[in-house]
Design a protein around this motif. Structure first.
Motif, PDB file in Angstrom:
ATOM      1  N   LEU A 123     -13.445  -2.371   6.412  1.00  0.00           N
ATOM      2  CA  LEU A 123     -12.664  -3.534   6.010  1.00  0.00           C
ATOM      3  C   LEU A 123     -11.787  -3.145   4.826  1.00  0.00           C
ATOM      4  O   LEU A 123     -12.249  -2.491   3.887  1.00  0.00           O
ATOM      5  N   TYR A 124     -10.536  -3.554   4.868  1.00  0.00           N
ATOM      6  CA  TYR A 124      -9.571  -3.230   3.819  1.00  0.00           C
ATOM      7  C   TYR A 124      -9.028  -4.534   3.250  1.00  0.00           C
ATOM      8  O   TYR A 124      -8.843  -5.516   3.977  1.00  0.00           O
ATOM      9  N   ILE A 125      -8.743  -4.537   1.941  1.00  0.00           N
ATOM     10  CA  ILE A 125      -8.281  -5.755   1.289  1.00  0.00           C
ATOM     11  C   ILE A 125      -7.209  -5.397   0.273  1.00  0.00           C
ATOM     12  O   ILE A 125      -7.329  -4.412  -0.466  1.00  0.00           O
ATOM     13  N   LEU A 126      -6.141  -6.184   0.267  1.00  0.00           N
ATOM     14  CA  LEU A 126      -5.051  -6.043  -0.694  1.00  0.00           C
ATOM     15  C   LEU A 126      -4.522  -7.435  -1.022  1.00  0.00           C
ATOM     16  O   LEU A 126      -4.598  -8.347  -0.189  1.00  0.00           O
ATOM     17  N   PRO A 127      -3.979  -7.617  -2.214  1.00  0.00           N
ATOM     18  CA  PRO A 127      -3.371  -8.919  -2.528  1.00  0.00           C
ATOM     19  C   PRO A 127      -2.089  -9.129  -1.735  1.00  0.00           C
ATOM     20  O   PRO A 127      -1.337  -8.191  -1.467  1.00  0.00           O
ATOM     21  N   THR A 128      -1.859 -10.341  -1.356  1.00  0.00           N
ATOM     22  CA  THR A 128      -0.612 -10.708  -0.689  1.00  0.00           C
ATOM     23  C   THR A 128       0.481 -10.901  -1.746  1.00  0.00           C
ATOM     24  O   THR A 128       0.199 -10.899  -2.956  1.00  0.00           O
ATOM     25  N   PRO A 129       1.741 -11.063  -1.351  1.00  0.00           N
ATOM     26  CA  PRO A 129       2.778 -11.379  -2.349  1.00  0.00           C
ATOM     27  C   PRO A 129       2.434 -12.614  -3.170  1.00  0.00           C
ATOM     28  O   PRO A 129       2.708 -12.664  -4.379  1.00  0.00           O
ATOM     29  N   GLY A 130       1.827 -13.612  -2.522  1.00  0.00           N
ATOM     30  CA  GLY A 130       1.388 -14.781  -3.283  1.00  0.00           C
ATOM     31  C   GLY A 130       0.298 -14.440  -4.277  1.00  0.00           C
ATOM     32  O   GLY A 130       0.252 -14.997  -5.388  1.00  0.00           O
ATOM     33  N   GLY A 131      -0.599 -13.517  -3.893  1.00  0.00           N
ATOM     34  CA  GLY A 131      -1.646 -13.098  -4.812  1.00  0.00           C
ATOM     35  C   GLY A 131      -1.098 -12.343  -6.006  1.00  0.00           C
ATOM     36  O   GLY A 131      -1.581 -12.507  -7.141  1.00  0.00           O
ATOM     37  N   GLY A 134       0.821  -1.190   0.000  1.00  0.00           N
ATOM     38  CA  GLY A 134       0.000   0.000   0.000  1.00  0.00           C
ATOM     39  C   GLY A 134       0.858   1.244   0.000  1.00  0.00           C
ATOM     40  O   GLY A 134       1.960   1.276   0.529  1.00  0.00           O
ATOM     41  N   THR A 135       0.378   2.290  -0.666  1.00  0.00           N
ATOM     42  CA  THR A 135       1.114   3.542  -0.654  1.00  0.00           C
ATOM     43  C   THR A 135       1.095   4.122   0.742  1.00  0.00           C
ATOM     44  O   THR A 135       0.211   3.821   1.543  1.00  0.00           O
ATOM     45  N   PRO A 136       2.072   4.976   1.079  1.00  0.00           N
ATOM     46  CA  PRO A 136       2.061   5.567   2.424  1.00  0.00           C
ATOM     47  C   PRO A 136       0.766   6.296   2.740  1.00  0.00           C
ATOM     48  O   PRO A 136       0.277   6.245   3.862  1.00  0.00           O
ATOM     49  N   ARG A 137       0.184   6.986   1.750  1.00  0.00           N
ATOM     50  CA  ARG A 137      -1.068   7.697   2.016  1.00  0.00           C
ATOM     51  C   ARG A 137      -2.190   6.721   2.333  1.00  0.00           C
ATOM     52  O   ARG A 137      -2.988   6.953   3.248  1.00  0.00           O
ATOM     53  N   LEU A 138      -2.257   5.605   1.597  1.00  0.00           N
ATOM     54  CA  LEU A 138      -3.294   4.611   1.856  1.00  0.00           C
ATOM     55  C   LEU A 138      -3.112   3.980   3.226  1.00  0.00           C
ATOM     56  O   LEU A 138      -4.078   3.763   3.966  1.00  0.00           O
ATOM     57  N   VAL A 139      -1.865   3.683   3.590  1.00  0.00           N
ATOM     58  CA  VAL A 139      -1.608   3.075   4.890  1.00  0.00           C
ATOM     59  C   VAL A 139      -1.995   4.026   6.016  1.00  0.00           C
ATOM     60  O   VAL A 139      -2.615   3.634   7.009  1.00  0.00           O
ATOM     61  N   ARG A 140      -1.633   5.312   5.879  1.00  0.00           N
ATOM     62  CA  ARG A 140      -1.980   6.276   6.922  1.00  0.00           C
ATOM     63  C   ARG A 140      -3.488   6.455   7.027  1.00  0.00           C
ATOM     64  O   ARG A 140      -4.040   6.574   8.115  1.00  0.00           O
ATOM     65  N   ARG A 141      -4.160   6.462   5.884  1.00  0.00           N
ATOM     66  CA  ARG A 141      -5.613   6.637   5.906  1.00  0.00           C
ATOM     67  C   ARG A 141      -6.289   5.438   6.556  1.00  0.00           C
ATOM     68  O   ARG A 141      -7.223   5.590   7.350  1.00  0.00           O
ATOM     69  N   ALA A 142      -5.820   4.236   6.243  1.00  0.00           N
ATOM     70  CA  ALA A 142      -6.415   3.040   6.843  1.00  0.00           C
ATOM     71  C   ALA A 142      -6.142   2.981   8.334  1.00  0.00           C
ATOM     72  O   ALA A 142      -6.988   2.562   9.123  1.00  0.00           O
ATOM     73  N   ALA A 143      -4.940   3.418   8.746  1.00  0.00           N
ATOM     74  CA  ALA A 143      -4.595   3.359  10.169  1.00  0.00           C
ATOM     75  C   ALA A 143      -5.349   4.386  10.988  1.00  0.00           C
ATOM     76  O   ALA A 143      -5.568   4.199  12.182  1.00  0.00           O
ATOM     77  N   SER A 144      -5.757   5.494  10.351  1.00  0.00           N
ATOM     78  CA  SER A 144      -6.433   6.547  11.099  1.00  0.00           C
ATOM     79  C   SER A 144      -7.913   6.267  11.289  1.00  0.00           C
ATOM     80  O   SER A 144      -8.569   6.924  12.091  1.00  0.00           O
ATOM     81  N   ARG A 145      -8.465   5.305  10.564  1.00  0.00           N
ATOM     82  CA  ARG A 145      -9.881   5.000  10.670  1.00  0.00           C
ATOM     83  C   ARG A 145     -10.062   3.718  11.460  1.00  0.00           C
ATOM     84  O   ARG A 145      -9.246   2.815  11.416  1.00  0.00           O
ATOM     85  N   ARG A 146     -11.142   3.642  12.174  1.00  0.00           N
ATOM     86  CA  ARG A 146     -11.456   2.432  12.914  1.00  0.00           C
ATOM     87  C   ARG A 146     -12.964   2.312  13.011  1.00  0.00           C
ATOM     88  O   ARG A 146     -13.688   3.306  12.932  1.00  0.00           O
ATOM     89  N   PRO A 147     -13.492   1.098  13.213  1.00  0.00           N
ATOM     90  CA  PRO A 147     -14.927   0.949  13.374  1.00  0.00           C
ATOM     91  C   PRO A 147     -15.404   1.653  14.631  1.00  0.00           C
ATOM     92  O   PRO A 147     -14.721   1.681  15.649  1.00  0.00           O
ATOM     93  N   ALA A 148     -16.585   2.221  14.546  1.00  0.00           N
ATOM     94  CA  ALA A 148     -17.153   2.900  15.707  1.00  0.00           C
ATOM     95  C   ALA A 148     -17.620   1.880  16.726  1.00  0.00           C
ATOM     96  O   ALA A 148     -18.246   0.876  16.386  1.00  0.00           O
ATOM     97  N   GLY A 149     -17.286   2.116  18.003  1.00  0.00           N
ATOM     98  CA  GLY A 149     -17.702   1.218  19.066  1.00  0.00           C
ATOM     99  C   GLY A 149     -19.184   1.371  19.354  1.00  0.00           C
ATOM    100  O   GLY A 149     -19.715   2.473  19.419  1.00  0.00           O
ATOM    101  N   GLY A 150     -19.863   0.252  19.536  1.00  0.00           N
ATOM    102  CA  GLY A 150     -21.277   0.270  19.840  1.00  0.00           C
ATOM    103  C   GLY A 150     -21.515   0.137  21.326  1.00  0.00           C
ATOM    104  O   GLY A 150     -20.684   0.485  22.157  1.00  0.00           O
ATOM    105  N   ALA A 151     -22.678  -0.392  21.664  1.00  0.00           N
ATOM    106  CA  ALA A 151     -23.035  -0.554  23.068  1.00  0.00           C
ATOM    107  C   ALA A 151     -22.117  -1.570  23.725  1.00  0.00           C
ATOM    108  O   ALA A 151     -21.804  -2.609  23.157  1.00  0.00           O
ATOM    109  N   GLY A 152     -21.678  -1.246  24.942  1.00  0.00           N
ATOM    110  CA  GLY A 152     -20.827  -2.162  25.677  1.00  0.00           C
ATOM    111  C   GLY A 152     -19.417  -2.266  25.141  1.00  0.00           C
ATOM    112  O   GLY A 152     -18.708  -3.218  25.452  1.00  0.00           O
TER     113      GLY A 152
END
Length: 342
Positions: free
Chosen positions: A38-46, A10-28
């Motif tokens: 959810l983020y998806i990228l091919p692995t080296p094998g892919g 992933g590009t540095p901008r994509l990595v920073r953007r993904a790291a800065s976001r998180r799912p919102a916590g619900g009840a409890g």
């Protein structure tokens, strides 16, 4: 080369953007891994699999091989199916903080992360890791449909105090490792790290008999219960429930506890100032911790620290309160943001 680096990591901008976001916590404090987080990228094998497919396609075009076209498109369809299966493997998982037990400095604290599957499909190869701590081994889990389980992360606790679990990454490479799907979860999960007990500590100080000159204590000791004479005293934090004299407390309007011991039962004070003058603060805490663990329940234990004092009492809750005071000194212990299992 730059394009390939973008596919793999992933590009540095994509990595920073993904790291800065998180799912919102619900009840409890439950974190739901929905489609937006959810983020998806091919692995080296892919990536290697895609290169092989491109080579097969070029060969089939150059030599007009019909079976080559069929095989190439069949494998491409399998690859696309793997991408969807990998994405669905984490979709709508519920992640929450689990129990964590207090440990001593130098041990590993085991943080449990609860994962709930809210679907009719099994979830295979769910992985949890802590990116901020590469030394922490990843934990894996497989869930049946509509099931739940625990991911155990063993985090080193090198020093006393409060230990918080950093951001956790939930990932999966199911089914064939061609794609990696991941999301982040910030869980409010922490524990208390007690001081490491001093190895080969000298014997603890002798117990002293308490002063019974308190008129209220003498009056309470003279009270009678249904089974005979009970030694009563004022309620102290940490007294077990079965020792509380409920009838006498209701009658007198003050909380009273049954001592259950003959008058003059000795109490042992663990005093910071009674230690040798040349000891370092951490060495003092380690020795007090060793004495506290070795004391048992034969006598009541009191703890004196600079700016803090815990009255003599006994029981597991009182021992835990003393250990937390040693762990958090010079601060006062506060609430732990997780259910503790001793």
């Amino acid at each position: 080369m730059a394009a390939r680096k973008g596919l793999l990591g992933g590009t540095p901008r994509l990595v920073r953007r993904a790291a800065s976001r998180r799912p919102a916590g619900g009840a409890g404090g439950v974190v739901l891994l929905d489609r937006r987080h959810l983020y998806i990228l091919p692995t080296p094998g892919g990536v290697g699999f895609a290169v092989v497919l491109a080579a097969m396609l070029m060969t089939s075009l150059n030599y007009n091989i019909s079976l080559g076209f069929a095989l190439t498109f069949m494998l491409a369809g399998i690859g696309m199916s793997c991408m969807w299966l990998a994405y669905r493997n984490l979709l709508d998982l519920a992640v929450a903080a689990g129990p964590v037990a207090a440990v001593h400095a130098g041990q590993d604290a085991t943080f449990h992360v609860r994962v709930d599957s809210r679907g009719d499909d099994a979830r295979i190869g769910i992985e949890a890791r802590v990116p901020a701590m590469p030394e922490v081994a990843a934990a894996t889990l497989t869930l049946d449909a509509n099931a739940s389980g625990m991911l155990a992360l063993r985090v080193p606790a090198p020093r006393r105090g409060r230990l918080e679990l950093p951001r956790v990454t939930i990932a999966s490479r199911f089914p064939f490792g061609l794609f990696q799907v991941w999301s982040h979860a910030d869980l409010e999960l922490s524990t208390v790290v007690y001081p490491a007990p001093e190895p080969g500590a000298p014997p603890p100080p002798p117990a002293h008999r308490p002063d019974h000159g308190d008129g209220a204590h003498a009056a309470a000791s003279a009270a009678r219960s249904e089974g005979g004479i009970d030694q009563l005293r004022r309620y102290r934090s940490g007294d077990p429930l079965h020792r509380i004299a409920w009838k006498h407390s209701a009658r007198t309007g003050r909380w009273l506890s049954r001592a259950g011991d003959p008058p003059g039962q000795p109490a042992r004070w663990l005093d910071w100032h009674a230690l040798p003058a040349g000891m370092e603060p951490e060495a003092r805490l380690s020795r007090l911790c060793a004495w506290l663990l070795a004391a048992g329940d034969e006598v009541e234990i009191g703890l004196r620290l600079p700016g803090m004092e815990l009255a003599p009492a006994r029981g597991a809750s009182h021992r835990r309160a003393c250990l937390e005071a040693l762990a958090m000194w010079p601060q006062r212990p506060g609430p732990v943001r997780a259910a503790q299992h001793a």
